[in-house]
Design a protein around this motif. Structure first.
Motif, PDB file in Angstrom:
ATOM      1  N   VAL A   1       0.839  -1.192   0.000  1.00  0.00           N
ATOM      2  CA  VAL A   1       0.000   0.000   0.000  1.00  0.00           C
ATOM      3  C   VAL A   1       0.880   1.251   0.000  1.00  0.00           C
ATOM      4  O   VAL A   1       1.812   1.355   0.797  1.00  0.00           O
ATOM      5  CB  VAL A   1      -0.940   0.046   1.236  1.00  0.00           C
ATOM      6  CG1 VAL A   1      -1.767   1.334   1.251  1.00  0.00           C
ATOM      7  CG2 VAL A   1      -1.859  -1.174   1.255  1.00  0.00           C
ATOM      8  N   LEU A   2       0.578   2.168  -0.927  1.00  0.00           N
ATOM      9  CA  LEU A   2       1.246   3.470  -0.970  1.00  0.00           C
ATOM     10  C   LEU A   2       0.210   4.530  -0.613  1.00  0.00           C
ATOM     11  O   LEU A   2      -0.857   4.577  -1.221  1.00  0.00           O
ATOM     12  CB  LEU A   2       1.821   3.742  -2.364  1.00  0.00           C
ATOM     13  CG  LEU A   2       2.599   5.051  -2.546  1.00  0.00           C
ATOM     14  CD1 LEU A   2       3.583   4.909  -3.715  1.00  0.00           C
ATOM     15  CD2 LEU A   2       1.739   6.269  -2.805  1.00  0.00           C
ATOM     16  N   VAL A   3       0.524   5.367   0.374  1.00  0.00           N
ATOM     17  CA  VAL A   3      -0.408   6.402   0.817  1.00  0.00           C
ATOM     18  C   VAL A   3       0.107   7.786   0.436  1.00  0.00           C
ATOM     19  O   VAL A   3       1.238   8.149   0.768  1.00  0.00           O
ATOM     20  CB  VAL A   3      -0.617   6.349   2.351  1.00  0.00           C
ATOM     21  CG1 VAL A   3      -1.514   7.496   2.822  1.00  0.00           C
ATOM     22  CG2 VAL A   3      -1.216   5.008   2.749  1.00  0.00           C
ATOM     23  N   ASP A   4      -0.729   8.543  -0.265  1.00  0.00           N
ATOM     24  CA  ASP A   4      -0.449   9.942  -0.556  1.00  0.00           C
ATOM     25  C   ASP A   4      -0.984  10.736   0.639  1.00  0.00           C
ATOM     26  O   ASP A   4      -2.185  10.922   0.783  1.00  0.00           O
ATOM     27  CB  ASP A   4      -1.165  10.335  -1.856  1.00  0.00           C
ATOM     28  CG  ASP A   4      -1.208  11.845  -2.077  1.00  0.00           C
ATOM     29  OD1 ASP A   4      -0.633  12.598  -1.263  1.00  0.00           O
ATOM     30  OD2 ASP A   4      -1.830  12.273  -3.069  1.00  0.00           O
ATOM     31  N   ALA A   5      -0.058  11.164   1.499  1.00  0.00           N
ATOM     32  CA  ALA A   5      -0.451  11.826   2.755  1.00  0.00           C
ATOM     33  C   ALA A   5      -0.202  13.331   2.703  1.00  0.00           C
ATOM     34  O   ALA A   5      -0.093  13.988   3.740  1.00  0.00           O
ATOM     35  CB  ALA A   5       0.304  11.198   3.924  1.00  0.00           C
ATOM     36  N   CYS A   6      -0.146  13.886   1.481  1.00  0.00           N
ATOM     37  CA  CYS A   6       0.128  15.324   1.328  1.00  0.00           C
ATOM     38  C   CYS A   6      -0.862  16.187   2.089  1.00  0.00           C
ATOM     39  O   CYS A   6      -0.510  17.249   2.601  1.00  0.00           O
ATOM     40  CB  CYS A   6       0.080  15.713  -0.145  1.00  0.00           C
ATOM     41  SG  CYS A   6       1.546  15.174  -1.000  1.00  0.00           S
ATOM     42  N   GLN A   7      -2.133  15.741   2.135  1.00  0.00           N
ATOM     43  CA  GLN A   7      -3.169  16.568   2.764  1.00  0.00           C
ATOM     44  C   GLN A   7      -3.423  16.175   4.216  1.00  0.00           C
ATOM     45  O   GLN A   7      -4.248  16.794   4.874  1.00  0.00           O
ATOM     46  CB  GLN A   7      -4.497  16.432   1.989  1.00  0.00           C
ATOM     47  CG  GLN A   7      -4.395  16.680   0.509  1.00  0.00           C
ATOM     48  CD  GLN A   7      -4.025  18.114   0.179  1.00  0.00           C
ATOM     49  OE1 GLN A   7      -4.279  19.024   0.945  1.00  0.00           O
ATOM     50  NE2 GLN A   7      -3.401  18.309  -0.971  1.00  0.00           N
ATOM     51  N   SER A   8      -2.746  15.140   4.709  1.00  0.00           N
ATOM     52  CA  SER A   8      -2.983  14.761   6.113  1.00  0.00           C
ATOM     53  C   SER A   8      -1.809  15.116   7.015  1.00  0.00           C
ATOM     54  O   SER A   8      -2.010  15.658   8.102  1.00  0.00           O
ATOM     55  CB  SER A   8      -3.301  13.262   6.219  1.00  0.00           C
ATOM     56  OG  SER A   8      -2.230  12.477   5.744  1.00  0.00           O
ATOM     57  N   VAL A   9      -0.595  14.864   6.573  1.00  0.00           N
ATOM     58  CA  VAL A   9       0.585  15.123   7.417  1.00  0.00           C
ATOM     59  C   VAL A   9       0.649  16.573   7.939  1.00  0.00           C
ATOM     60  O   VAL A   9       0.990  16.783   9.090  1.00  0.00           O
ATOM     61  CB  VAL A   9       1.884  14.706   6.677  1.00  0.00           C
ATOM     62  CG1 VAL A   9       3.130  15.250   7.359  1.00  0.00           C
ATOM     63  CG2 VAL A   9       1.970  13.180   6.601  1.00  0.00           C
ATOM     64  N   PRO A  10       0.278  17.590   7.122  1.00  0.00           N
ATOM     65  CA  PRO A  10       0.347  18.962   7.646  1.00  0.00           C
ATOM     66  C   PRO A  10      -0.810  19.349   8.567  1.00  0.00           C
ATOM     67  O   PRO A  10      -0.764  20.408   9.182  1.00  0.00           O
ATOM     68  CB  PRO A  10       0.275  19.834   6.373  1.00  0.00           C
ATOM     69  CG  PRO A  10       0.431  18.905   5.225  1.00  0.00           C
ATOM     70  CD  PRO A  10      -0.039  17.568   5.689  1.00  0.00           C
ATOM     71  N   HIS A  11      -1.845  18.504   8.644  1.00  0.00           N
ATOM     72  CA  HIS A  11      -3.082  18.935   9.307  1.00  0.00           C
ATOM     73  C   HIS A  11      -3.499  18.108  10.518  1.00  0.00           C
ATOM     74  O   HIS A  11      -4.404  18.492  11.236  1.00  0.00           O
ATOM     75  CB  HIS A  11      -4.238  18.919   8.296  1.00  0.00           C
ATOM     76  CG  HIS A  11      -4.043  19.870   7.154  1.00  0.00           C
ATOM     77  ND1 HIS A  11      -4.289  21.214   7.262  1.00  0.00           N
ATOM     78  CD2 HIS A  11      -3.587  19.668   5.891  1.00  0.00           C
ATOM     79  CE1 HIS A  11      -4.003  21.807   6.100  1.00  0.00           C
ATOM     80  NE2 HIS A  11      -3.579  20.891   5.260  1.00  0.00           N
TER      81      HIS A  11
END
Length: 375
Positions: free
Chosen positions: A158-168
Motif C-alpha cells: 500500500v502506498l499512501v499519498d499523505a500530502c493533505q494529512s501530514v500537515p493537518h
C-alpha cells in the motif's frame, strides 16, 4: 526563511562528503532534519525517510524502483478515482511498461471513495494499492488502517499519498501500517523543492536505485556498481540541503502547536466553512458533509449554478483580495466522475480564522451578484 538563510550564509557545504567542519555541520543539520521527519510521523527508524524533490518524485521513486521490478503482465494496481494526478500518471507509465492493469475504485453516494468496492477488487492479482489519506478535492478521509489490513491479506503493498494529512493532523506511520507514504514540505509551512518518502526499511533495502550517481553507491567498478544502504541509495547527487533543513524547522514550528491541537481547531474551522458556504444560494459543495464521526478536511470544492469557477476565483482575487483555486485541482478523473469540468476550492490551514471565512463568504456573494448581473 532564517534556517535557509543561515545555511547559505554560514555553512553552505555539501553533505556526507567533506571531512571539513562546514561539511560536518551541514551533514549534521541535514541528518537532524531527517530525524525530525521520522519523529514527526513516528517512523521506526530515520533510515526509512528518503528526501525527494516533492511528493510527486517520491511516488515516481516507488513506481520506478519498486513497480518496474515487481510488476508483470496481468498484475493489478488499485487506485481510486479521487487520486491526484501525481499518484496516477507514474502508475500509468509502469502499467504501459509492465502490462500490469490499473483498476479504479468509484465513489459512494456521499461522494467518498467506496471502500467496500475497493475490498471487492482485492485479489491475489493485486500487487499494490495507491490511495490518498485525505482528498484534496472532496475533503474526505480514508480508513488507511482498514485498507492496509485488507491489502495485506492478499499480499499487496500500500502506498499512501499523505500530502493533505501530514500537515493537518497527527499521522503515525507505524499505526497506519502502509508500506510507503509520501508528503510534501511546501504544504507543511516549509520550503518548496523538497518532500519525502517513508518506506518500510526491509522493502527499501530490497529495491533498486531510482537515480544513479554520487552518494547512492558503495563501490563503483568499470562495468557495475554496488549500492549504498537506504536512505543514501535513493538520494543520488547533491540534495536540497537548505530546503531539507528548512523542512526540519517547519516541523519544529508545527510541533510547537501540536498536531492534535491543529487538527481540533481545523475541524471546527472546516465545519464553519462548510456551513457558511451552504448558506450561499445555488452553491453545490462536493464531498461528504462534516459529521461528528467522520473527519472532513478544512477545504471545500464547490460550484455555483451558471457561473464558471475561474470567473469566481478571478473576481474574488481582483476585487476582494481573496485567493482560492479553480480548475480541476490535478484530479480530472474525479471531476469527470462528478460530471463537471472544474470547481472552485477554498482551503484553510490553522493560521486562518472564522473572520476570514466570513470575509470569503461576503466576497463570494458579492462576486456572484457581480457575475450574474452582467449576464
Amino acid at each position: 526563511m532564517k534556517a535557509l538563510d543561515d545555511y547559505y550564509r554560514f555553512y553552505n557545504s555539501n553533505v556526507h562528503r567533506g571531512i571539513h567542519a562546514l561539511s560536518a555541520k551541514a551533514t549534521d543539520a541535514y541528518e537532524s532534519a531527517r530525524r525530525k521527519v521520522a519523529n514527526f510521523i513516528n517512523a521506526a527508524d530515520s533510515r526509512e525517510i528518503i528526501f525527494t524533490r516533492n511528493a510527486t518524485e517520491a511516488i515516481n521513486l516507488v513506481a520506478y524502483s519498486w513497480g518496474l521490478s515487481n510488476l508483470k503482465q496481468g498484475d493489478e494496481i488499485i487506485l481510486t478515482v479521487a487520486e491526484h494526478h501525481s499518484a496516477i500518471v507514474p502508475w500509468q507509465f509502469v502499467s504501459q511498461k509492465t502490462g500490469a492493469v490499473l483498476k479504479y475504485v468509484g465513489l459512494t453516494k456521499e461522494e467518498v471513495p467506496d471502500i467496500e468496492q475497493l475490498k471487492g477488487l482485492l485479489s491475489s492479482k493485486t500487487k499494490i494499492v495507491v490511495v490518498h489519506h485525505v482528498s484534496n478535492v472532496l475533503g474526505s478521509m480514508l480508513p488507511i488502517e482498514e485498507v492496509v489490513s485488507c491489502a495485506n491479506k492478499v499480499g499487496a503493498k500500500v502506498l499512501v499519498d499523505a500530502c493533505q494529512s501530514v500537515p493537518h493532523m497527527p499521522v503515525d506511520v507505524q499505526k497506519l501500517g502502509a508500506d510507503f507514504l509520501v508528503a510534501s514540505s511546501h504544504k507543511m509551512c516549509g520550503p518548496t523543492g523538497v518532500g519525502f518518502l517513508h518506506g518500510k526499511f526491509e522493502i527499501l533495502s530490497s529495491m533498486e536505485p531510482f537515480l544513479g550517481g554520487g552518494e547512492m553507491i558503495a563501490d563503483v567498478f568499470e562495468d557495475k556498481s554496488t549500492y549504498a544502504e537506504p536512505p543514501s541509495r535513493f538520494e543520488a547527487g547533491t540534495p536540497a540541503i537548505g530546503e531539507a533543513i528548512g523542512l526540519g524547522v517547519a516541523i519544529d514550528y508545527l510541533s510547537h502547536f501540536g498536531m492534535q491541537r491543529i487538527h481540533e481547531y481545523e475541524k471546527v474551522l472546516g465545519s464553519y466553512l462548510y456551513e457558511s458556504l451552504l448558506s450561499v444560494p445555488n452553491v453545490r459543495i462536493y464531498g461528504p458533509a462534516p459529521s461528528a464521526s467522520d473527519h472532513r478536511a478544512p477545504l471545500c470544492s464547490f460550484n455555483v449554478e451558471n457561473v464558471h469557477p475561474t470567473d469566481i476565483a478571478e473576481i474574488l482575487d481582483l476585487q476582494h483580495g481573496i485567493a482560492i483555486r479553480s480548475g480541476h485541482h490535478c484530479a480530472q478523473i474525479l471531476h469527470r466522475t462528478l460530471g463537471i469540468n472544474a470547481s472552485a476550492r477554498a482551503s484553510l490551514h490553522f493560521y486562518n480564522t472564522k473572520e476570514e471565512v466570513d470575509a470569503f463568504i461576503h466576497g463570494l456573494k458579492a462576486t456572484i451578484d457581480f457575475l450574474t448581473s452582467h449576464h
